[in-house]
Design a protein around this motif. Structure first.
Motif, PDB file in Angstrom:
ATOM      1  N   GLU A 117       0.690   8.203   2.632  1.00 20.12           N
ATOM      2  CA  GLU A 117       1.068   9.606   2.392  1.00 20.12           C
ATOM      3  C   GLU A 117       1.755  10.206   3.609  1.00 20.12           C
ATOM      4  O   GLU A 117       1.581   9.724   4.725  1.00 20.12           O
ATOM      5  CB  GLU A 117      -0.196  10.432   2.102  1.00 20.12           C
ATOM      6  CG  GLU A 117      -0.848  10.118   0.773  1.00 20.12           C
ATOM      7  CD  GLU A 117      -2.257  10.705   0.717  1.00 20.12           C
ATOM      8  OE1 GLU A 117      -2.469  11.839   1.211  1.00 20.12           O
ATOM      9  OE2 GLU A 117      -3.148  10.009   0.200  1.00 20.12           O
ATOM     10  N   ASN A 143      -7.180   2.707  -4.856  1.00 19.26           N
ATOM     11  CA  ASN A 143      -8.339   2.846  -3.942  1.00 19.26           C
ATOM     12  C   ASN A 143      -7.896   3.465  -2.631  1.00 19.26           C
ATOM     13  O   ASN A 143      -6.904   3.026  -2.055  1.00 19.26           O
ATOM     14  CB  ASN A 143      -8.913   1.478  -3.589  1.00 19.26           C
ATOM     15  CG  ASN A 143      -9.355   0.702  -4.804  1.00 19.26           C
ATOM     16  OD1 ASN A 143     -10.397   0.975  -5.369  1.00 19.26           O
ATOM     17  ND2 ASN A 143      -8.533  -0.255  -5.202  1.00 19.26           N
ATOM     18  N   LYS A 144      -8.657   4.440  -2.156  1.00 22.47           N
ATOM     19  CA  LYS A 144      -8.436   4.931  -0.793  1.00 22.47           C
ATOM     20  C   LYS A 144      -8.861   3.834   0.178  1.00 22.47           C
ATOM     21  O   LYS A 144      -9.901   3.192  -0.014  1.00 22.47           O
ATOM     22  CB  LYS A 144      -9.331   6.149  -0.539  1.00 22.47           C
ATOM     23  CG  LYS A 144      -8.639   7.465  -0.786  1.00 22.47           C
ATOM     24  CD  LYS A 144      -7.652   7.817   0.306  1.00 22.47           C
ATOM     25  CE  LYS A 144      -6.949   9.137  -0.039  1.00 22.47           C
ATOM     26  NZ  LYS A 144      -5.752   9.341   0.792  1.00 22.47           N
ATOM     27  N   LEU A 145      -8.079   3.607   1.196  1.00 22.50           N
ATOM     28  CA  LEU A 145      -8.448   2.612   2.208  1.00 22.50           C
ATOM     29  C   LEU A 145      -8.960   3.351   3.444  1.00 22.50           C
ATOM     30  O   LEU A 145      -8.330   4.312   3.879  1.00 22.50           O
ATOM     31  CB  LEU A 145      -7.220   1.779   2.591  1.00 22.50           C
ATOM     32  CG  LEU A 145      -6.511   1.062   1.434  1.00 22.50           C
ATOM     33  CD1 LEU A 145      -5.204   0.434   1.921  1.00 22.50           C
ATOM     34  CD2 LEU A 145      -7.420  -0.004   0.837  1.00 22.50           C
ATOM     35  N   SER A 189      -3.641   4.142   0.742  1.00 22.02           N
ATOM     36  CA  SER A 189      -4.307   3.725  -0.492  1.00 22.02           C
ATOM     37  C   SER A 189      -3.626   2.502  -1.080  1.00 22.02           C
ATOM     38  O   SER A 189      -2.479   2.198  -0.745  1.00 22.02           O
ATOM     39  CB  SER A 189      -4.364   4.865  -1.506  1.00 22.02           C
ATOM     40  OG  SER A 189      -3.073   5.374  -1.724  1.00 22.02           O
ATOM     41  N   CYS A 190      -4.369   1.816  -1.938  1.00 25.61           N
ATOM     42  CA  CYS A 190      -3.848   0.587  -2.551  1.00 25.61           C
ATOM     43  C   CYS A 190      -4.484   0.423  -3.927  1.00 25.61           C
ATOM     44  O   CYS A 190      -5.714   0.481  -4.039  1.00 25.61           O
ATOM     45  CB  CYS A 190      -4.191  -0.603  -1.656  1.00 25.61           C
ATOM     46  SG  CYS A 190      -3.597  -2.181  -2.293  1.00 25.61           S
ATOM     47  N   ILE A 220       0.845  -1.199   0.000  1.00 29.44           N
ATOM     48  CA  ILE A 220       0.000   0.000   0.000  1.00 29.44           C
ATOM     49  C   ILE A 220       0.881   1.251   0.000  1.00 29.44           C
ATOM     50  O   ILE A 220       2.088   1.172   0.228  1.00 29.44           O
ATOM     51  CB  ILE A 220      -0.965   0.040   1.208  1.00 29.44           C
ATOM     52  CG1 ILE A 220      -0.198   0.251   2.521  1.00 29.44           C
ATOM     53  CG2 ILE A 220      -1.809  -1.222   1.284  1.00 29.44           C
ATOM     54  CD1 ILE A 220      -1.068   0.775   3.648  1.00 29.44           C
ATOM     55  N   SER A 250      -7.923   9.827   5.714  1.00 27.31           N
ATOM     56  CA  SER A 250      -7.145   8.592   5.520  1.00 27.31           C
ATOM     57  C   SER A 250      -5.985   8.852   4.572  1.00 27.31           C
ATOM     58  O   SER A 250      -6.131   9.455   3.517  1.00 27.31           O
ATOM     59  CB  SER A 250      -8.032   7.482   4.948  1.00 27.31           C
ATOM     60  OG  SER A 250      -7.181   6.411   4.580  1.00 27.31           O
ATOM     61  N   LYS A 251      -4.834   8.396   4.972  1.00 27.36           N
ATOM     62  CA  LYS A 251      -3.621   8.608   4.172  1.00 27.36           C
ATOM     63  C   LYS A 251      -3.170   7.310   3.517  1.00 27.36           C
ATOM     64  O   LYS A 251      -2.068   7.210   3.012  1.00 27.36           O
ATOM     65  CB  LYS A 251      -2.495   9.155   5.070  1.00 27.36           C
ATOM     66  CG  LYS A 251      -2.808  10.508   5.710  1.00 27.36           C
ATOM     67  CD  LYS A 251      -2.884  11.600   4.665  1.00 27.36           C
ATOM     68  CE  LYS A 251      -3.215  12.963   5.242  1.00 27.36           C
ATOM     69  NZ  LYS A 251      -4.513  13.094   5.879  1.00 27.36           N
ATOM     70  N   ARG A 258     -12.102   8.478   6.656  1.00 29.40           N
ATOM     71  CA  ARG A 258     -12.226   8.425   5.199  1.00 29.40           C
ATOM     72  C   ARG A 258     -11.291   9.456   4.585  1.00 29.40           C
ATOM     73  O   ARG A 258     -10.743  10.293   5.295  1.00 29.40           O
ATOM     74  CB  ARG A 258     -13.670   8.783   4.807  1.00 29.40           C
ATOM     75  CG  ARG A 258     -14.659   7.746   5.290  1.00 29.40           C
ATOM     76  CD  ARG A 258     -16.079   8.287   5.300  1.00 29.40           C
ATOM     77  NE  ARG A 258     -16.911   7.368   6.095  1.00 29.40           N
ATOM     78  CZ  ARG A 258     -17.421   6.234   5.633  1.00 29.40           C
ATOM     79  NH1 ARG A 258     -17.240   5.891   4.377  1.00 29.40           N
ATOM     80  NH2 ARG A 258     -18.132   5.450   6.410  1.00 29.40           N
ATOM     81  N   ALA A 259     -11.171   9.447   3.268  1.00 29.57           N
ATOM     82  CA  ALA A 259     -10.461  10.524   2.586  1.00 29.57           C
ATOM     83  C   ALA A 259     -11.157  11.825   2.953  1.00 29.57           C
ATOM     84  O   ALA A 259     -12.379  11.822   3.087  1.00 29.57           O
ATOM     85  CB  ALA A 259     -10.533  10.287   1.085  1.00 29.57           C
TER      86      ALA A 259
END
Ligand code: APR
Ligand code: ZN
Length: 378
Positions: free
Chosen positions: A30, A137-139, A133-134, A27, A130-131, A126-127
């Motif tokens: 950020e 997709n934002k996780l 992603s994979c 993943i 949330s920093k 959430r975005a």
């Protein structure tokens, strides 16, 4: 740090959808923004609440998500405005934030923090918060934490700074289960010396509740579980009597009432079962018994008869054992270092993050108290 300010690629266990095994993925994490801290997660416990959101959930909009909220790690870098932490600090992420500034943080009556609700709405970040992603997709970040990842970005109000000498693969358990159970007995029930107690459910939370009852000086601690394999461990933590509901054909509250001459002084429900919450209430003495709800559920309603309470009982809930996040975790780390509380005894299994699905099976089958997963080598 060479990585500061850059996106970090690392390994995480991703829940792509409900009821499916977690997938080990690479993943992207950020850099931290204002008031955020990027943490290298060293170790994490697997808690029943992670499973609750993975398996028993009907909330499809929670995916994809990175679970895990019982961890410990090392600060990698900090975002603007962070003064309390610097790279290299040892930290435990918090399920109950402590901003120290809001009305709740300033009150000794609660461990809730108003500012937590802005950073972790509905238990997930959430975005744009949330920093993680994979594959584009934002996780979602479970509880704003996500310890099933080698790196995570967490708001500074949701991190406790701990003794740098503390072993991270042990104190990770203070991020949820152990503080929750121990504090429920000591801070919420306020168990008194020479009292009698009953603890329902012997997972890590129940074991910690037993440890709390003993720490507070209880003379008799009745451990209740439908899985008799748990009784030896419960004894190690201080339980003196053992009740398996499967061995009785009358209500367990009656069994306990008969064992104690009218009911225990304190009972703690550590399962999250609404029927058992009522049983725990009825197991404490009608005149002054205190029953604490520790097990988590938001799916069902519970019931009791008014006279259950009118006679003089108190029924209350407990979140994170009543501990204020930053202060409580730091204090419990010290208590462990000074050998006032146990942690090692909760750990029945150890494995790397890659084997998390095995750890999930062990917990589901009632074969583990806590599995500690090593996430990033130190
Ligand atoms: N009566 C008695 N014991 C029960 C019952 C019941 N009806 N149902 C389940 N149990 C026992 C299980 O056999 C198990 O030993 O409760 C224990 C629960 O342990 P874990 O699954 O390991 O859960 P734990 O991590 O301790 O968490 C317990 O606290 O914080 C919350 O979300 C958490 O609701 C969960 C609870
Ligand atoms: Zn606050």
């Amino acid at each position: 740090m060479a990585t500061a300010g850059k996106v970090i690629k690392c390994k995480a266990a991703v829940a792509w959808e409900a009821n499916k095994p977690l997938a080990i993925e690479e993943i992207e994490v950020e850099p931290p923004q204002a008031n955020e801290v990027r943490v290298k997660i060293v170790a994490t416990g697997l808690c029943r609440t992670d499973l609750f959101y993975l398996i028993e959930t009907d909330k499809k909009d929670l995916y994809p998500m990175v679970l895990g909220h019982e961890g410990a790690g090392i600060v990698e870098s900090v975002g603007p405005g962070v003064t309390e932490f610097q790279p290299g600090d040892r930290v435990v992420p918090l399920i109950v934030s402590q901003c120290r500034e809001c009305r709740f943080c300033k009150s000794p009556k609660t461990n809730q923090c108003e500012n937590a609700w802005d950073i972790v709405p509905h238990n997930v970040s959430r975005a744009p918060v949330s920093k993680l992603s994979c594959k584009g997709n934002k996780l979602l970040q479970f509880m704003g934490i996500s310890t099933f990842s080698q790196y995570s970005v967490i708001n500074q109000i949701a991190l406790a700074k701990i003794d740098p000498a503390a072993p991270l693969d042990k104190v990770c358990l203070l991020g949820c289960g152990v503080c929750t159970g121990f504090g429920a007995a000591v801070n919420n029930a306020k168990v008194e010396p020479d009292s009698t107690c009953a603890v329902f459910g012997l997972g890590a939370v129940g074991m910690a509740a037993i440890m709390g009852c003993k720490y507070a000086g209880a003379k008799r601690i009745i451990a209740v579980d439908i899985n008799a394999d748990k009784f030896d461990k419960a004894k190690e933590f201080g339980a003196t009597d053992f009740v398996n509901p499967k061995d009785h054909n009358k209500p367990i509250s009656q069994v306990i009432s008969e064992m104690t001459g009218g009911g225990v002084d304190y009972s703690l429900e550590c399962v999250g079962d609404v029927k058992l919450m009522h049983t725990a209430l009825e197991s404490c003495v009608p005149s002054w018994g205190v029953s604490v709800i520790v097990g988590w559920t938001d799916r069902e309603e519970f019931s009791a008869r008014p006279n259950d309470l009118i006679s003089g009982r108190t029924w209350k809930g407990s979140m994170f054992g009543g501990f204020k996040g930053k202060d409580g975790v730091a204090e419990m780390v010290q208590a462990y270092m000074n050998k006032k509380v146990k942690l090692d005894e909760f750990i029945t299994h150890k494995m790397p993050l890659d084997r998390i699905n095995e750890a999930i099976e062990l917990l589901k089958q009632g074969k583990s108290i806590r599995t500690v997963l090593s996430v990033t080598p130190q």
